[in-house]
Design an enzyme around this catalytic site. Structure first.
Site, short mmCIF file in Angstrom:
data_model
loop_
_atom_site.label_atom_id
_atom_site.label_comp_id
_atom_site.label_asym_id
_atom_site.label_seq_id
_atom_site.Cartn_x
_atom_site.Cartn_y
_atom_site.Cartn_z
N ASP A 1 0.87 -1.29 0.08
CA ASP A 1 0.06 -0.12 0.14
C ASP A 1 0.79 1.22 -0.03
O ASP A 1 0.90 2.17 -0.87
CB ASP A 1 -0.82 -0.05 1.22
CG ASP A 1 -2.33 0.08 1.17
OD1 ASP A 1 -2.63 0.30 -0.08
OD2 ASP A 1 -2.90 -0.63 1.99
N GLU B 1 -5.25 7.14 -0.16
CA GLU B 1 -5.73 6.35 1.19
C GLU B 1 -4.57 6.59 2.51
O GLU B 1 -5.17 6.51 3.49
CB GLU B 1 -6.13 5.10 0.90
CG GLU B 1 -6.75 4.44 1.98
CD GLU B 1 -7.41 3.17 1.73
OE1 GLU B 1 -7.14 2.52 0.66
OE2 GLU B 1 -8.16 2.49 2.52
N ASP C 1 -6.34 5.06 -4.76
CA ASP C 1 -6.37 4.11 -3.76
C ASP C 1 -5.33 3.05 -4.24
O ASP C 1 -5.29 2.26 -5.28
CB ASP C 1 -7.60 3.22 -3.87
CG ASP C 1 -7.73 2.19 -2.75
OD1 ASP C 1 -6.85 1.88 -2.10
OD2 ASP C 1 -9.13 1.78 -2.46
N ILE D 1 -3.90 0.43 -3.14
CA ILE D 1 -4.37 -1.14 -3.31
C ILE D 1 -5.84 -1.06 -2.78
O ILE D 1 -6.10 -0.93 -1.68
CB ILE D 1 -3.64 -2.20 -2.43
CG1 ILE D 1 -2.15 -2.11 -2.85
CG2 ILE D 1 -4.24 -3.34 -2.62
CD1 ILE D 1 -1.37 -3.54 -2.18
N ASP D 2 -6.60 -1.20 -3.74
CA ASP D 2 -8.05 -1.39 -3.42
C ASP D 2 -8.40 -2.63 -3.50
O ASP D 2 -7.86 -3.53 -4.48
CB ASP D 2 -8.98 -0.56 -4.68
CG ASP D 2 -10.48 -0.73 -4.35
OD1 ASP D 2 -10.86 -0.70 -3.00
OD2 ASP D 2 -11.18 -0.72 -5.28
N THR E 1 -7.79 -4.81 -0.40
CA THR E 1 -6.47 -5.18 0.32
C THR E 1 -6.63 -6.94 0.80
O THR E 1 -5.98 -7.66 0.59
CB THR E 1 -6.21 -4.56 1.72
OG1 THR E 1 -7.42 -4.39 2.34
CG2 THR E 1 -5.67 -3.27 1.33
N HIS F 1 -18.77 -5.15 3.81
CA HIS F 1 -18.64 -3.98 2.93
C HIS F 1 -19.92 -3.84 2.07
O HIS F 1 -20.18 -2.72 1.57
CB HIS F 1 -17.48 -4.07 1.90
CG HIS F 1 -16.13 -4.21 2.70
ND1 HIS F 1 -15.08 -4.24 2.04
CD2 HIS F 1 -15.66 -3.97 4.01
CE1 HIS F 1 -14.05 -4.47 2.77
NE2 HIS F 1 -14.57 -3.95 3.95
N SER G 1 -12.38 -5.10 -4.59
CA SER G 1 -12.06 -3.92 -5.25
C SER G 1 -12.89 -3.49 -6.49
O SER G 1 -13.92 -3.81 -6.83
CB SER G 1 -10.62 -4.37 -5.80
OG SER G 1 -10.76 -4.96 -7.12
N LYS H 1 -14.67 -4.76 -9.92
CA LYS H 1 -16.16 -4.93 -10.17
C LYS H 1 -16.71 -4.05 -11.10
O LYS H 1 -17.59 -4.27 -11.96
CB LYS H 1 -17.10 -4.82 -8.75
CG LYS H 1 -16.83 -5.91 -7.66
CD LYS H 1 -17.77 -5.82 -6.63
CE LYS H 1 -17.29 -4.62 -5.67
NZ LYS H 1 -16.03 -4.98 -4.91
N ARG I 1 -23.62 -2.33 -4.11
CA ARG I 1 -23.03 -1.99 -3.12
C ARG I 1 -23.79 -1.22 -2.02
O ARG I 1 -24.41 -0.26 -2.02
CB ARG I 1 -21.68 -1.16 -3.42
CG ARG I 1 -20.92 -0.91 -1.99
CD ARG I 1 -19.67 0.00 -2.36
NE ARG I 1 -18.77 -0.24 -1.55
CZ ARG I 1 -17.90 -1.01 -1.42
NH1 ARG I 1 -17.68 -2.06 -2.56
NH2 ARG I 1 -16.73 -1.04 -0.56
#
Ligand code: AMP
Ligand code: MG
Length: 337
Positions: free
Chosen positions: A49, A72, A128, A130-131, A133, A221, A245, A248, A262
């Protein structure tokens, strides 16, 4: 012929995302697969990250030194004696992705260029590093996501998805794709192995019964039991495609699935702008509509979060309205908004 709008930003963002994606892959191979550091303590993802944010911020700074960044991460945990071991690993890794090496001090300063507060005015990048993680640690989907926002509107989005099959129909085939979009200029996929860009579009299915939908792997989430009810109401029979992440957004943009749900799991959680900026523009440019659960457009002008939105619903423009109707019926059966 005049150059296309944001051509320079697009090119720099592609370089930055590719360099950071390579760093992430190196971390995975070395630390996660090599078991040098156990997965349980999450340190591989932390190192990746920070390193990815340092790489992207450093590349952005070279071309656009005055642009603020909403990233982030910040360098707090890398400072002082306590942060030394992590800082040294991050420095080594970040420098593998950069032409000119950073010093320890410039590493921390570079990471902290990502602390901008966001807002409605001017240019800013949303990052981001690393979206997804959790997907990264599982060796599944994650993405390096970078977007340029100008006066609250997303103008450029680039996402690197190292573990995404280049062709969803061939899951065991080549992996690693980049998704690129500029507002008004369409949506494109380029594979890590070449520099050819191919236009992508959402699948325009008419019958929702034939659709499939994407949602988070993590039930913390996105509310998976409510999404099952919504799918049921829409006549969707296929099992949800669960993926971590912004992959999608990428998947529905190229027609692998039709809908991304979501659904909020808590009323107090505010979605982060770096989790949605690039993906939402990609979907819009591929023929879709992205909104919150009430059908309201995502508002990127409110700071580091989508403070005035709740959840995310993305679907082809032709079916988005019907999906929102079903979402409202299931989430608010009494008609309360
Ligand atoms: P995904 O891989 O789609 O499940 O999303 C990963 C992102 O979810 C992370 O980058 C987090 O910023 C974000 N996240 C963390 N907690 C929550 C939550 N309670 N609701 C929605 N998203 C969250
Ligand atoms: Mg994220």
């Amino acid at each position: 012929m005049s150059a296309l709008a944001f051509a320079a930003e697009r090119a720099v963002a592609i370089n930055a995302v590719l360099a950071a994606s390579n760093v992430c892959q190196r971390v995975f191979t070395k630390l996660v697969n090599g078991e040098t550091i156990t997965k349980k303590d999450k340190s591989p993802v932390t190192i990746a990250d920070y390193s990815a944010q340092a790489v992207v911020n450093s590349i952005l700074y070279k071309s656009f030194p005055t642009d603020p960044i909403v990233g982030e991460e910040d360098s707090k945990d890398l400072r002082g004696e306590e942060g030394r071991s992590m800082r040294e690993k991050v420095l080594e890794l970040a420098n593998t992705g950069l032409e000119s090496a950073l010093s320890e001090d410039s590493l921390l300063e570079t990471i902290d260029r990502g602390t901008f507060a966001g807002g409605a005015k001017g240019r800013m990048w949303a990052l981001d590093p690393i979206d997804g993680t959790k997907g990264f640690l599982r060796g599944e989907q994650f993405a390096v996501c970078l977007a340029l926002i100008v006066d609250g509107q997303v103008q450029v989005g680039v996402m690197g998805c190292p573990n995404l099959p280049v062709d969803a129909k061939n899951k065991d085939g080549e992996k690693g794709c980049l998704f690129i979009t500029v507002k008004g200029q369409g949506a494109f996929q380029r594979n890590f192995s070449s520099n050819t860009e191919t236009p992508i579009a959402m699948s325009a299915i008419q019958s929702l019964a034939d659709a499939s939908f994407c949602e988070s792997v993590e039930s913390g989430h996105s509310n998976q039991s409510e999404s099952a009810k919504i799918a049921n109401l829409l006549g969707i029979t296929k099992a949800p495609v669960r993926m971590d992440s912004q992959c999608k957004y990428c998947s529905i943009s190229r027609g692998d699935a039709e809908v991304y749900l979501r659904l909020p799991v808590s009323a107090s959680y505010e979605e982060k702008i770096w989790d949605h900026a690039s993906g939402s523009l990609l979907v819009a440019e591929a023929g879709g509509i992205v909104s919150d659960i009430h059908g309201k457009p995502l508002d990127f002008s409110k700071g580091r979060t989508l403070a005035t939105n709740s959840g995310v619903i993305a679907a082809h423009a032709k079916i988005h309205g019907r999906v929102i109707e079903a979402v409202q019926k299931v989430l608010f059966p009494e008609g309360k908004l």
